[in-house]
Design a protein around this motif. Structure first.
Motif, mmCIF file in Angstrom:
data_model
loop_
_atom_site.group_PDB
_atom_site.id
_atom_site.type_symbol
_atom_site.label_atom_id
_atom_site.label_comp_id
_atom_site.label_asym_id
_atom_site.label_seq_id
_atom_site.Cartn_x
_atom_site.Cartn_y
_atom_site.Cartn_z
ATOM 1 N N HIS A 40 0.821 -1.210 0.000
ATOM 2 C CA HIS A 40 0.000 0.000 0.000
ATOM 3 C C HIS A 40 0.856 1.262 0.000
ATOM 4 N N ARG A 41 0.774 2.019 -1.100
ATOM 5 C CA ARG A 41 1.616 3.202 -1.311
ATOM 6 C C ARG A 41 3.095 2.825 -1.237
ATOM 7 N N SER B 165 4.906 1.322 2.764
ATOM 8 C CA SER B 165 4.764 2.615 3.432
ATOM 9 C C SER B 165 4.911 2.534 4.946
ATOM 10 N N GLY B 166 4.996 1.324 5.492
ATOM 11 C CA GLY B 166 5.320 1.196 6.906
ATOM 12 C C GLY B 166 6.803 1.339 7.177
ATOM 13 N N GLU C 46 5.461 7.103 2.186
ATOM 14 C CA GLU C 46 4.463 6.633 1.233
ATOM 15 C C GLU C 46 4.579 7.287 -0.136
ATOM 16 N N THR D 291 -7.151 -1.508 4.457
ATOM 17 C CA THR D 291 -5.727 -1.672 4.542
ATOM 18 C C THR D 291 -5.443 -2.294 5.914
ATOM 19 N N ASN E 213 -3.370 -3.632 8.817
ATOM 20 C CA ASN E 213 -1.975 -3.497 9.251
ATOM 21 C C ASN E 213 -1.693 -4.196 10.576
ATOM 22 N N ASN F 83 0.290 -1.802 4.538
ATOM 23 C CA ASN F 83 1.501 -0.983 4.656
ATOM 24 C C ASN F 83 2.716 -1.807 5.054
ATOM 25 N N TYR F 84 2.464 -3.052 5.496
ATOM 26 C CA TYR F 84 3.528 -3.866 6.085
ATOM 27 C C TYR F 84 3.610 -5.238 5.416
#
Length: 253
Positions: free
Chosen positions: A14-15, A18-19, A23, A215, A217, A237-238
Motif C-alpha cells: 500500500h503506497r 509505506s510502513g 508513502e 488496509t 496493518n 503498509n507492512y
C-alpha cells in the motif's frame, strides 16, 4: 495442486512499503520490491499543473512534503524539487514527489501496479487519457489495474482504454454493489477489509470480480484474513507482517 497461502492472498504493498519508507515515493516502491513475494504495488495519482500524472495521495502538499498548497497548482518539475521524505524520517530527506512515468520505468518487469486515480481533477477524460497513454507507452496495460472511488474516472478509462482493467474503491457494502461494478465494467472491488467475509467473497466469485482488501496493518487482522480459504488480495503498509501471516497462519500478540 495445493495453492499456497501467499498465492491465495497476494500482497499489495500500500503506497509502496509505506510502513518502512515514506508513502508513494520511489524509496517505498524500491523497498517493496526487495520482498520477492510482493507482486503488486498500490499507488495514488493526481495531475500536476502541466497535466503530468504525479504520485501522491493527498490533493494538498501539507501532510507529506515540505510545502503547502494544492498539488495541481505546481508543475511536475516543481513537485520534483520538494522534500517528500523528511516527514517520515530524516534519512529520506530530499525524496521527491515522483511522476507516474518514473514509477512505470522503475517497476517494469518487476511488479504489477494498482493505480488509484484520486478525486479532485474536474476533467475525467483528460485525467484518464493522461494515465492510460502512459500505460500504453510503457506497455503496462495488462499488468495494471486502475481504481478509484469516483465512478466517472472509471468510465473515462474504459472510453479511452477498454483493455485496461478497472476497479471501484469503497468503504461501504451496499446491496447494489455487484450491479454497480457490472455497470462500470469494473472487474476489481477494492474494499475496506472489515467488509471482507464469506458472503461477500461468494458474491464476487460468482460475478467474477477480484477483491482487494484494504488496509489491514494489525497482525490480528492480517492473520484473520490470511486464514480465509477464498482467494483475494491483501493491501497493507507492512508486507513483512503479511508474509508472517500467510506463512504461519497466526501471530503472537
Amino acid at each position: 495442486m495445493t495453492t499456497s497461502p501467499a498465492e491465495l492472498h497476494p500482497c499489495v504493498a500500500h503506497r509502496g512499503w509505506s510502513g518502512g519508507a515514506p508513502e508513494n515515493t520511489l524509496a517505498a516502491f524500491k523497498l517493496a520490491m526487495t520482498e520477492p513475494a510482493v507482486y503488486w504495488i498500490e499507488l495514488d495519482v493526481h495531475l500536476s499543473r502541466d497535466e503530468v500524472p504525479v504520485v501522491i495521495h493527498d490533493g494538498t502538499l501539507n501532510r507529506t512534503t515540505n510545502a503547502k498548497g494544492r498539488v495541481r497548482d505546481l508543475t511536475a518539475a516543481e513537485l520534483a524539487k520538494l522534500d517528500a521524505g523528511s516527514w517520515f524520517h530524516q534519512v529520506y530527506a530530499g525524496e521527491p514527489v515522483p511522476t507516474l512515468e518514473q514509477v512505470l520505468y522503475l517497476t517494469a518487469g518487476r511488479c504489477r501496479l494498482n493505480i488509484e486515480m484520486k478525486e479532485g481533477t474536474p476533467d475525467a477524460d483528460r485525467f484518464a487519457h493522461r494515465v492510460a497513454s502512459l500505460l500504453r507507452a510503457y506497455r503496462r496495460e495488462h499488468d495494471t489495474v486502475i481504481t478509484s472511488f469516483e465512478p466517472l474516472y472509471l468510465k473515462a478509462v474504459k472510453r479511452h482504454a477498454p483493455e485496461i482493467r478497472t476497479g471501484l474503491i469503497t468503504d461501504k457494502r451496499p446491496t447494489s454493489l455487484i450491479a454497480t461494478l457490472k455497470s462500470l465494467e469494473a472487474s476489481v472491488l477494492s474494499i475496506a477489509f472489515g467488509h471482507v467475509g464469506p458472503s461477500l467473497l461468494k458474491e464476487t466469485e460468482a460475478a467474477r470480480i477480484q477483491v482487494m482488501a484494504w488496509t489491514p496493518n494489525h497482525p490480528r487482522d492480517l492473520a484473520r484474513l490470511a486464514a480465509m480459504p477464498q482467494p483475494f488480495q491483501i493491501c497493507t503498509n507492512y508486507p513483512d507482517r503479511w508474509l508472517a501471516a500467510v506463512q504461519k497462519g497466526s501471530f503472537t500478540p
